[in-house]
Design a protein around this motif. Structure first.
Motif, PDB file in Angstrom:
ATOM      1  N   PHE A  31       0.848  -1.190   0.000  1.00 31.15           N
ATOM      2  CA  PHE A  31       0.000   0.000   0.000  1.00 31.15           C
ATOM      3  C   PHE A  31       0.883   1.240   0.000  1.00 31.15           C
ATOM      4  O   PHE A  31       2.044   1.194   0.424  1.00 31.15           O
ATOM      5  N   VAL A  32       0.347   2.343  -0.508  1.00 29.15           N
ATOM      6  CA  VAL A  32       1.094   3.595  -0.579  1.00 29.15           C
ATOM      7  C   VAL A  32       0.220   4.737  -0.070  1.00 29.15           C
ATOM      8  O   VAL A  32      -1.010   4.645  -0.046  1.00 29.15           O
ATOM      9  N   ILE A  33       0.888   5.813   0.339  1.00 30.95           N
ATOM     10  CA  ILE A  33       0.196   7.043   0.741  1.00 30.95           C
ATOM     11  C   ILE A  33       0.229   8.005  -0.437  1.00 30.95           C
ATOM     12  O   ILE A  33       1.292   8.228  -1.032  1.00 30.95           O
ATOM     13  N   LYS A  34      -0.934   8.576  -0.768  1.00 35.07           N
ATOM     14  CA  LYS A  34      -1.011   9.537  -1.874  1.00 35.07           C
ATOM     15  C   LYS A  34      -1.392  10.909  -1.352  1.00 35.07           C
ATOM     16  O   LYS A  34      -2.211  11.037  -0.430  1.00 35.07           O
ATOM     17  N   ASN A  35      -0.813  11.941  -1.964  1.00 39.71           N
ATOM     18  CA  ASN A  35      -1.171  13.311  -1.601  1.00 39.71           C
ATOM     19  C   ASN A  35      -2.438  13.734  -2.355  1.00 39.71           C
ATOM     20  O   ASN A  35      -2.989  12.946  -3.141  1.00 39.71           O
TER      21      ASN A  35
END
Length: 348
Positions: free
Chosen positions: A166-170
């Motif tokens: 999983f990744v964090i997106k702005n």
């Protein structure tokens, strides 16, 4: 696998090979390494990079989510970055029953200058989705603060090890850097019997039970096997055949070293090369073992290269290009920023 912060200080403990045809030799620590930390697989972009997945609105799943809380407007030139802090729930290699719902929570620190809010999201990126929503909003988190980011998942029905990234997106849907990577991941062991899931079959003098949150990375195992067989081809030798029973013995000892900070051929329960190979069910006429532990962890190709060039114990290299052994099993475990390799060489 968790994202761990790599420190500038390096420490390497080097292990020697020993053979089951003679008494196991003690590991001899030698020189220190100056390898840079290596990601366990090809990382997602470590810069803000757009991805094609659609970001869907979702209700915050974690108890700390405060998506409804207003926050000040960010400066136009603020920066986004994060650091992994801890697995609040479901550490790597946790045993979960097939088809069981669970909540995974990562604790991360806001190391940038932007303030996070509900327009920042945790989004599914790759490998197994485990019924995750496309994205969930982050709680309001100021620079220097930590956030507990949770997502509801369901364990797959297939037994064995499963991983999701999983990744964090702005707000612009660009991926945020997390430490030297950009992924937050989880690794679970799906089983029909959770109570016995972490036990490795074997006697007290054979394979051991490992219960710490070590991370067994298949990529490192594959790289090690490939590098060994390329080296053998360069020396006009046939490739080693991979044997699943030798692999079981190797992985058990790698896990044992990782969980108990061991650097040698004797297991935490007193096991030897002979007892581990026998407990794994492999009937051998000869067997030997190369082991290695280091911080930072080496790649599979890196550890083979180290063994090839090790002048303190020539058996490392001789095992790689032996014409006595015909089969190998490789194990790798990562824990507390250390990488542990075990290669067991055998002849039926």
């Amino acid at each position: 696998m968790n994202k761990k912060t790599f420190f500038n200080t390096l420490m390497v403990l080097i292990l020697c090979g020993c053979t089951a045809q003679a008494t196991a030799q003690a590991a001899v620590p030698t020189s220190t390494q100056t390898q840079a930390p290596v990601a366990t697989e090809s990382p997602a972009s470590v810069t803000d990079t757009p991805t094609p997945e659609e970001t869907l609105a979702a209700t915050p799943t974690g108890p700390t989510a405060t998506a409804e809380t207003p926050r000040p407007t960010n400066e136009a030139n603020c920066t986004n970055s994060a650091a992994f802090v801890a697995d609040v729930t479901v550490p790597d290699n946790t045993s979960i029953g097939a088809g069981t719902p669970f909540t995974k929570t990562w604790r991360v620190s806001n190391t940038g200058t932007c303030i996070w809010g509900p327009d920042y999201t945790l989004s599914y990126y790759s490998e197994e989705r485990m019924n995750a929503l496309a994205s969930v909003p982050l709680p309001v988190t100021y620079p220097g603060q930590t956030a507990d980011i949770s997502i509801n998942l369901t364990a797959p029905n297939a037994l064995g090890s499963h991983r999701g990234n999983f990744v964090i997106k702005n707000p612009a849907a660009l991926i945020m850097q997390v430490d030297q990577d950009s992924r937050l991941w989880l690794v679970i062991n799906v089983t029909n019997d959770v109570s016995n899931a972490t036990a490795v079959p074997g006697s007290d003098a054979g394979l051991v039970t490992s219960t710490c949150a070590f991370f067994a990375e298949v990529t490192n195992v594959t790289e090690t096997i490939d590098a060994i067989n390329v080296y053998r081809a360069e020396n006009g030798l046939p490739a080693y055949k991979v044997n699943s029973l030798l692999a079981k013995a190797a992985q058990s000892h790698a896990n044992d070293m990782a969980c108990n900070s061991l650097f040698g051929h004797t297991g935490s329960n007193g096991s030897s090369i002979q007892s581990r190979v026998t407990a794994a069910g492999y009937v051998y006429s000869s067997a030997t073992e190369n082991v290695y532990g280091s911080y930072p962890a080496l790649t599979g190709a890196g550890v083979v290269n180290w063994w090839k060039n090790d002048k303190s114990d020539l058996r490392h290299n001789l095992n790689l290009i032996s014409d006595t052994y015909t089969e190998i099993g490789v194990g790798y475990s990562f824990f507390n920023n250390f990488g542990y390799y075990v290669v067991v060489f055998g002849t039926p």
